[in-house]
Design a protein around this motif. Structure first.
Motif, PDB file in Angstrom:
ATOM      1  N   LEU A   1       0.892  -1.057   0.088  1.00 18.19           N
ATOM      2  CA  LEU A   1      -0.016  -0.166  -0.025  1.00 18.19           C
ATOM      3  C   LEU A   1       0.883   1.246   0.254  1.00 18.19           C
ATOM      4  CD1 LEU A   1      -3.224   0.485   2.449  1.00 18.19           C
ATOM      5  CD2 LEU A   1      -1.446   2.543   1.899  1.00 18.19           C
ATOM      6  N   THR A   2       1.698   1.340   0.772  1.00 15.99           N
ATOM      7  CA  THR A   2       2.459   2.545   0.980  1.00 15.99           C
ATOM      8  C   THR A   2       3.543   2.676  -0.023  1.00 15.99           C
ATOM      9  OG1 THR A   2       3.844   3.787   2.694  1.00 15.99           O
ATOM     10  CG2 THR A   2       4.399   1.582   2.511  1.00 15.99           C
ATOM     11  N   ASN A   3       3.904   1.547  -0.664  1.00 18.52           N
ATOM     12  CA  ASN A   3       4.791   1.595  -2.092  1.00 18.52           C
ATOM     13  C   ASN A   3       4.220   2.181  -2.944  1.00 18.52           C
ATOM     14  OD1 ASN A   3       6.977   0.786  -0.628  1.00 18.52           O
ATOM     15  ND2 ASN A   3       6.855  -1.239  -1.336  1.00 18.52           N
ATOM     16  N   HIS A   4       2.711   2.013  -3.072  1.00 13.72           N
ATOM     17  CA  HIS A   4       1.833   2.453  -4.177  1.00 13.72           C
ATOM     18  C   HIS A   4       1.580   3.812  -4.236  1.00 13.72           C
ATOM     19  CE1 HIS A   4      -0.895   1.445  -7.776  1.00 13.72           C
ATOM     20  NE2 HIS A   4      -1.482   2.173  -7.239  1.00 13.72           N
ATOM     21  N   LEU A   5       1.338   4.208  -2.791  1.00 13.79           N
ATOM     22  CA  LEU A   5       0.652   5.696  -2.643  1.00 13.79           C
ATOM     23  C   LEU A   5       1.866   6.439  -2.474  1.00 13.79           C
ATOM     24  CD1 LEU A   5      -1.754   3.958  -2.185  1.00 13.79           C
ATOM     25  CD2 LEU A   5      -2.622   5.673  -0.283  1.00 13.79           C
ATOM     26  N   THR A   6       2.976   6.200  -1.993  1.00 16.88           N
ATOM     27  CA  THR A   6       3.810   7.404  -1.618  1.00 16.88           C
ATOM     28  C   THR A   6       4.558   7.987  -3.280  1.00 16.88           C
ATOM     29  OG1 THR A   6       4.691   5.997   0.377  1.00 16.88           O
ATOM     30  CG2 THR A   6       6.034   7.884  -0.556  1.00 16.88           C
ATOM     31  N   PRO A   7       4.418   7.226  -3.974  1.00 17.06           N
ATOM     32  CA  PRO A   7       5.060   7.913  -5.321  1.00 17.06           C
ATOM     33  C   PRO A   7       3.896   9.036  -5.898  1.00 17.06           C
ATOM     34  CG  PRO A   7       5.423   5.846  -5.374  1.00 17.06           C
ATOM     35  CD  PRO A   7       4.723   5.758  -4.293  1.00 17.06           C
ATOM     36  N   VAL A   8       2.692   8.517  -5.603  1.00 15.76           N
ATOM     37  CA  VAL A   8       1.748   9.693  -5.895  1.00 15.76           C
ATOM     38  C   VAL A   8       1.855  11.079  -5.144  1.00 15.76           C
ATOM     39  CG1 VAL A   8      -0.724  10.126  -6.058  1.00 15.76           C
ATOM     40  CG2 VAL A   8       0.003   7.820  -6.304  1.00 15.76           C
ATOM     41  N   ALA A   9       2.047  10.563  -3.947  1.00  9.70           N
ATOM     42  CA  ALA A   9       2.359  12.044  -2.841  1.00  9.70           C
ATOM     43  C   ALA A   9       3.583  12.687  -3.471  1.00  9.70           C
ATOM     44  CB  ALA A   9       2.629  11.668  -1.450  1.00  9.70           C
ATOM     45  N   GLU A  10       4.720  11.922  -3.882  1.00  9.12           N
ATOM     46  CA  GLU A  10       5.803  12.714  -4.529  1.00  9.12           C
ATOM     47  C   GLU A  10       5.549  13.188  -5.707  1.00  9.12           C
ATOM     48  OE1 GLU A  10       8.947   9.946  -5.156  1.00  9.12           O
ATOM     49  OE2 GLU A  10      10.298  11.383  -6.293  1.00  9.12           O
ATOM     50  N   ASP A  11       4.743  13.029  -6.585  1.00 10.36           N
ATOM     51  CA  ASP A  11       4.480  13.359  -7.701  1.00 10.36           C
ATOM     52  C   ASP A  11       3.687  14.763  -7.715  1.00 10.36           C
ATOM     53  OD1 ASP A  11       5.460  11.565  -9.369  1.00 10.36           O
ATOM     54  OD2 ASP A  11       3.373  10.620  -9.825  1.00 10.36           O
ATOM     55  N   ILE A  12       2.709  14.761  -6.569  1.00 16.24           N
ATOM     56  CA  ILE A  12       2.073  16.007  -6.196  1.00 16.24           C
ATOM     57  C   ILE A  12       3.064  17.152  -5.834  1.00 16.24           C
ATOM     58  CG2 ILE A  12       0.253  17.134  -4.916  1.00 16.24           C
ATOM     59  CD1 ILE A  12      -1.211  14.383  -4.681  1.00 16.24           C
ATOM     60  N   ALA A  13       3.949  16.615  -4.723  1.00 10.83           N
ATOM     61  CA  ALA A  13       4.889  17.298  -4.309  1.00 10.83           C
ATOM     62  C   ALA A  13       5.588  17.936  -5.254  1.00 10.83           C
ATOM     63  CB  ALA A  13       5.780  16.728  -3.174  1.00 10.83           C
ATOM     64  N   ARG A  14       6.177  17.163  -6.250  1.00 12.14           N
ATOM     65  CA  ARG A  14       6.896  17.902  -7.459  1.00 12.14           C
ATOM     66  C   ARG A  14       6.279  18.937  -8.264  1.00 12.14           C
ATOM     67  NH1 ARG A  14      11.829  15.646  -6.742  1.00 12.14           N
ATOM     68  NH2 ARG A  14      12.062  13.499  -6.235  1.00 12.14           N
ATOM     69  N   GLY A  15       5.174  18.737  -8.190  1.00  9.84           N
ATOM     70  CA  GLY A  15       4.086  19.982  -8.963  1.00  9.84           C
ATOM     71  C   GLY A  15       4.000  21.122  -8.271  1.00  9.84           C
ATOM     72  N   MET A  16       4.416  21.191  -7.050  1.00  7.22           N
ATOM     73  CA  MET A  16       4.124  22.427  -6.322  1.00  7.22           C
ATOM     74  C   MET A  16       5.031  23.615  -6.385  1.00  7.22           C
ATOM     75  SD  MET A  16       2.722  20.098  -2.753  1.00  7.22           S
ATOM     76  CE  MET A  16       2.710  21.741  -1.667  1.00  7.22           C
ATOM     77  N   GLY A  17       6.134  23.436  -7.310  1.00  5.52           N
ATOM     78  CA  GLY A  17       6.935  24.575  -7.689  1.00  5.52           C
ATOM     79  C   GLY A  17       8.157  24.859  -6.693  1.00  5.52           C
ATOM     80  N   GLY A  18       8.585  23.848  -6.035  1.00 10.72           N
ATOM     81  CA  GLY A  18       9.714  23.923  -4.990  1.00 10.72           C
ATOM     82  C   GLY A  18      10.906  23.768  -5.732  1.00 10.72           C
ATOM     83  N   ARG A  19      12.097  23.799  -4.746  1.00  8.15           N
ATOM     84  CA  ARG A  19      13.313  23.617  -5.436  1.00  8.15           C
ATOM     85  C   ARG A  19      13.674  22.162  -5.409  1.00  8.15           C
ATOM     86  NH1 ARG A  19      16.391  25.763  -1.000  1.00  8.15           N
ATOM     87  NH2 ARG A  19      16.526  23.585  -0.183  1.00  8.15           N
ATOM     88  N   GLU A  20      13.260  21.501  -4.231  1.00 10.93           N
ATOM     89  CA  GLU A  20      13.668  20.068  -4.289  1.00 10.93           C
ATOM     90  C   GLU A  20      12.408  19.459  -3.297  1.00 10.93           C
ATOM     91  OE1 GLU A  20      17.446  21.259  -1.734  1.00 10.93           O
ATOM     92  OE2 GLU A  20      17.191  19.164  -1.727  1.00 10.93           O
ATOM     93  N   VAL A  21      12.550  17.951  -3.427  1.00  7.36           N
ATOM     94  CA  VAL A  21      11.564  17.172  -2.782  1.00  7.36           C
ATOM     95  C   VAL A  21      12.354  15.914  -2.080  1.00  7.36           C
ATOM     96  CG1 VAL A  21       9.717  15.630  -2.962  1.00  7.36           C
ATOM     97  CG2 VAL A  21       9.559  17.887  -4.248  1.00  7.36           C
ATOM     98  N   LYS A  22      12.094  15.929  -0.797  1.00 11.06           N
ATOM     99  CA  LYS A  22      12.675  14.707   0.002  1.00 11.06           C
ATOM    100  C   LYS A  22      11.520  13.869   0.190  1.00 11.06           C
ATOM    101  CE  LYS A  22      14.920  14.201   4.482  1.00 11.06           C
ATOM    102  NZ  LYS A  22      15.573  14.888   5.610  1.00 11.06           N
ATOM    103  N   VAL A  23      11.729  12.578   0.008  1.00 13.95           N
ATOM    104  CA  VAL A  23      10.562  11.552  -0.038  1.00 13.95           C
ATOM    105  C   VAL A  23      11.035  10.860   1.525  1.00 13.95           C
ATOM    106  CG1 VAL A  23       9.549   9.656  -0.962  1.00 13.95           C
ATOM    107  CG2 VAL A  23      10.238  11.593  -2.362  1.00 13.95           C
ATOM    108  N   SER A  24       9.834  10.645   2.123  1.00 11.86           N
ATOM    109  CA  SER A  24      10.129   9.942   3.385  1.00 11.86           C
ATOM    110  C   SER A  24       9.189   8.707   3.289  1.00 11.86           C
ATOM    111  CB  SER A  24       9.564  10.752   4.701  1.00 11.86           C
ATOM    112  OG  SER A  24      10.019  11.908   4.648  1.00 11.86           O
ATOM    113  N   GLU A  25       9.699   7.405   2.897  1.00 16.07           N
ATOM    114  CA  GLU A  25       9.065   6.265   2.803  1.00 16.07           C
ATOM    115  C   GLU A  25       8.892   5.693   3.877  1.00 16.07           C
ATOM    116  OE1 GLU A  25      11.982   4.480  -0.194  1.00 16.07           O
ATOM    117  OE2 GLU A  25      10.785   4.738  -1.716  1.00 16.07           O
ATOM    118  N   ARG A  26       7.953   4.727   3.980  1.00 16.11           N
ATOM    119  CA  ARG A  26       7.765   4.005   5.169  1.00 16.11           C
ATOM    120  C   ARG A  26       8.493   2.764   4.769  1.00 16.11           C
ATOM    121  NH1 ARG A  26       7.477   4.980   9.890  1.00 16.11           N
ATOM    122  NH2 ARG A  26       6.364   6.843   9.247  1.00 16.11           N
ATOM    123  N   THR A  27       9.582   2.451   5.571  1.00 15.20           N
ATOM    124  CA  THR A  27      10.399   1.387   5.117  1.00 15.20           C
ATOM    125  C   THR A  27      10.914   0.702   6.672  1.00 15.20           C
ATOM    126  OG1 THR A  27      12.392   2.278   4.918  1.00 15.20           O
ATOM    127  CG2 THR A  27      11.066   1.908   2.867  1.00 15.20           C
TER     128      THR A  27
END
Lengths: 587, 245
Positions: A476-502
């Motif tokens: 579940l988390t492997n499927h959803l976290t990349p969606v959150a990352e995609d949204i984050a990358r579209g928010m206009g910031g300089r960089e994005v840091k992903v915090s996966e649940r591993t």
């Protein structure tokens, strides 16, 4: 230790947070004599969290000002049955409350209804996708969304929840969550005012074809008077909600929405600093007769009652049932037994956006100030071939920039020293987080029982938690976290840091205080502790409240469903049980 | 429906006339019974833990703790560090109080090492953990460098702290890593906590990162649109400018 017998009450409530206040208000209105026993102290806005000192990060969060002290009682934890559980010597991953109002005093106020499919997880998913894997012990609640809808509606009106309907009586309503179950009425208040981060999240989510909506909030968007005549003030966006009491009467809590009316009633009594040690049974074991509790003198009392409602935190409700030898304890080897079964949590992950020029100014925030998408929650998307069920909402909140707690730094920055310090100063007001609030599906090997070694200050065994993330959680988390990352990358910031649940579930870093299961409700006494009215299968005059009833946890915050279940149950007590006391469901 | 009518019916139905004694000596506090929300003068619960000038550290311990926190959050051209924020005073007061004593923590045995996911398992509460660890740190520095930790160069101090953090330096009585993690956490607390607790002196850390402190109303700023918000910080005890002539 002496044990004195006291005069009886119609109803004794064990614990006095949200559910205690709900049961007490309805049962006293129905004319019953009600006594609430609360382990902690009296708490109220003017005395305990006034605006002149409510924003004390060290005191309330880091020194656990309003939480249960582990010195009083804690639990032991291990990741699996092969390990030896050790006590949580101070809190980490979750923060059980203490005192009048319970966790309802220091919650964020994110007040989502569960989806209709969340109440029928087993039957719905099996019908659509075929048999569930062995070991996945998810069950149906025994109550449906449609049955709970009037009670969701009432709880929202008591709280004055701020939001926008997406499904009004089956008609799609623009601006709201198109995936939600049908609502009988619009939210009592409009959504909160969003800030920069939510605007960016909304735009990015729309670009991805998702359906953003304002998070239903118990922080007030305007002044409000609830059905009991109690008034809430507009939220001032001070950024001190979760872990703090609201000094401004702007957050729904038992104190702001129920207690001032309840405390006026002559047939309601509250005893604080009174810790229930056990629920007592009749000699033939057919019903409960009351509770034994201890007060600060160390004396213990037998408090007779015609009916007992367990309104403590889910972990304590489970422990009290086990200590009182009510119901069959769950056995993970055989899968038989029910008390302690289906302990679930929440699978959290996310992505942080670092902006270069823009300021997100996180200190202008509120606990439920956010925009969310539900496109990946519940069964709102096709799970065929994915190997998991359930999902979670993905949201961008601006809850705070409390500086001991909040110092996100980009990948590659060390954890101390000059580089760390400078990175905090550079990024402190320039980050936004897109979080995944993942469901937690029950598994045979995740459960609660009594610890064989460690005891509390009354020498009673501590509760033992055996818990780790499951294959369903990881997929579940492997499927959803990349969606959150995609949204984050579209928010206009300089960089994005992903915090996966591993990795294994870690009891140390704070994740969320959404501990569920242990006293689950269902359709069969062989597989659940309570029937669909939250009544014990074993003792008809014992009812249980709270998220311990959840057979598994959905991809949402639990409070709205906890409130709706309490109103549903108390309605059944008044209209069905009192006229004819006995089991409300025949096994 | 009146309370009494319904109550009369239920009393017959549920209690069947059971007569019992009233409690004579309840130590619990009892509220309700129609008396409304309790309120009494002088019952407020303002902050006090760690706000007094209590001390725990010996002078040598204090010097070592000051030196450690100064390397964890250094002073540099970019802004103030633990030294300017007086974090050592915060730590001294915390260790002297309920936190240092582990008074609210579950400290019953047996004690075992545990896994990484099981959290703090030391038999020592924070203050005693500091005391044991500081003694072993001092012994290590004197054996290796013939000097106290506070007397070493910043570069050498960083090397030793890295050794604790990465578990290359270990202690006997307590875990060096547990001590390192705890003093780092406590140093961050002292740097960023409200100044009433002794650290974050003059709100230097808040000013440095741009946190406006314990204000209670930002409604005018919700529509900031990504622009900076310039606000002088305020503490729970006010702002220096308020009390100076």
């Amino acid at each position: 230790m002496t044990r004195k017998k006291l005069s009886g009450f119609d109803v004794v409530l064990v614990g006095f947070g949200w559910t205690g206040a709900i049961y007490a208000e309805k049962l006293t209105a129905a004319g019953l004599e009600v006594l609430a026993l609360e382990r902690g102290p009296w708490r109220d806005t003017s005395k305990d969290f006034a605006t002149t000192f409510a924003q004390d990060e060290l005191r309330y969060y880091w020194r656990h000002g309003m939480f249960q002290e582990t010195a009083q009682s804690t639990l032991t934890f291990r990741n699996n049955g092969a390990e030896t559980a050790l006590p949580m010597r101070h809190w980490g991953s979750f923060l059980p409350g203490n005192g009048v109002g319970g966790s309802g005093v220091h919650w964020n106020g994110q007040t989502y209804r569960f989806l209709p499919s969340d109440f029928v997880v087993r039957s719905h998913n099996e019908e659509r996708y075929g048999p569930l894997p062995d070991g996945m012990t998810v069950q149906d609640y025994g109550v449906t969304y449609d049955e709970l809808e009037p009670h969701f509606d009432y709880f929202e009106k008591i709280c004055g929840i701020c939001g926008k309907a997406g499904n009004l009586n089956g008609q799609t309503s623009p601006g709201g969550n198109p995936f939600e179950g049908a609502r009988s009425s619009e939210y009592p208040n409009p959504p909160m005012q969003m800030t920069f981060s939510q605007d960016r999240f909304e735009a990015s989510a729309r670009d991805l074809g998702l359906n953003p909506f304002p998070v239903p909030s118990a922080n007030m968007s305007r002044a409000y008077v609830n059905p009991l005549g109690l008034q809430l003030a507009p939220c001032t966006y001070c950024g001190f909600c979760e872990k703090y009491g609201c000094g401004n009467y702007s957050k729904s809590s038992p104190q702001t929405t129920i207690l001032p009316v309840l405390m006026e009633r002559p047939n309601f009594t509250l005893r604080t600093e009174s810790e229930v040690l056990s629920i007592e049974k009749s000699p033939d074991g057919s019903r409960v007769t009351g509770v034994t509790y201890v007060d600060t003198s160390g004396d213990s009392f037998f408090q007779p009652a015609e009916m007992v409602v367990m309104c403590a935190y889910p972990l304590e409700n489970t422990r009290l049932m086990l200590l009182s030898q009510i119901g069959t304890p769950y056995n993970p080897q055989t899968g038989k037994g029910v008390v302690g079964k289906n302990y679930c949590y929440q699978v959290m992950s996310g992505a942080t956006v670092f902006f270069e020029d823009e300021f997100t100014n996180g200190f202008v925030g509120a606990g439920a100030l956010g925009m969310a998408v539900d496109d990946y929650n519940g069964d709102n998307f096709d799970h065929s071939g994915l190997g998991f069920i359930g999902g979670g909402y993905i949201a961008c909140y601006t809850t705070n920039a409390r500086p001991i707690e909040s110092h996100p730094v980009p990948d590659g920055v060390p954890e101390w020293g000059s580089a760390w310090k400078q990175s905090i100063a550079a990024n402190f007001l320039k980050t936004a987080t897109v979080g995944v609030h993942g469901a937690s599906m029950a598994h045979r090997s995740n459960y609660l029982d009594l610890d064989p070694t460690y005891t509390d200050r009354h020498n009673r065994p501590l509760l033992r938690m055996t818990y780790d993330f499951t294959q369903n959680d990881r997929r579940l988390t492997n499927h959803l976290t990349p969606v959150a990352e995609d949204i984050a990358r579209g928010m206009g910031g300089r960089e994005v840091k992903v915090s996966e649940r591993t990795g294994a579930y870690d009891s140390v870093p704070y994740q969320t205080t959404h501990n569920t299961g242990g006293t689950i409700m269902g359709t069969d006494p062989q597989t659940s502790v309570c029937n669909r009215f939250c009544q014990s299968w074993d003792m008809p005059n014992l009812f249980v409240a709270g998220a311990g009833l959840f057979p598994q946890n959905a991809g949402y915050n639990p409070t709205a469903t906890v409130g709706a279940l309490a109103y549903w149950s108390v309605d059944a007590i008044i209209n069905q049980y009192l006229p004819d006391p006995g089991p409300l469901v025949q096994p | 429906m009146s309370y009494s009518t319904r109550r009369g019916v239920l009393k017959t139905l549920l209690f069947g006339g059971t007569a019992l004694a009233t409690p004579s000596a309840l130590w619990a506090v009892e509220y309700g019974r129609g008396e409304g929300m309790p309120w009494a003068p002088m019952r407020g619960d303002p902050p006090y833990y760690g706000t007094t000038d209590a001390r725990f550290f010996t002078p040598d311990e204090r010097a070592a703790v000051a030196a450690i926190s100064a390397r964890l959050i250094p002073s540099d051209d970019d802004g103030p560090g633990a030294t300017e924020a007086d974090v050592v005073t915060f730590l001294d007061r915390q260790m002297a109080g309920f936190y240092g004593r582990g008074q609210h923590w579950y400290m019953k045995g047996p004690f075992a090492e545990g896994t990484d996911t099981q959290g703090y398992q030391s038999e020592y509460p924070p203050a005693e953990l500091y005391r044991h660890a500081l003694a072993e740190l001092d012994a290590y520095c004197r054996a290796q460098d013939d000097e106290s930790f506070a007397g070493l160069s910043e570069g050498r101090q960083d090397e030793i702290l890295t050794g604790l953090d990465e578990e290359k330096i270990t202690f006997d009585a307590v875990s060096a890593k547990v001590f390192f993690d705890l003093i780092l956490k406590n140093t961050i607390e002292g740097y960023f906590a409200d100044p009433i607790y002794g650290g974050n002196r003059d709100m230097v850390a808040w000013r440095y990162v741009g946190f406006p402190g314990t204000r209670y109303d930002y409604r005018d700023f919700v529509n900031h649109g990504g622009a900076p918000i310039q606000l002088e910080p305020v503490s729970l005890m006010g702002r220096p400018g308020w009390s100076r002539p």
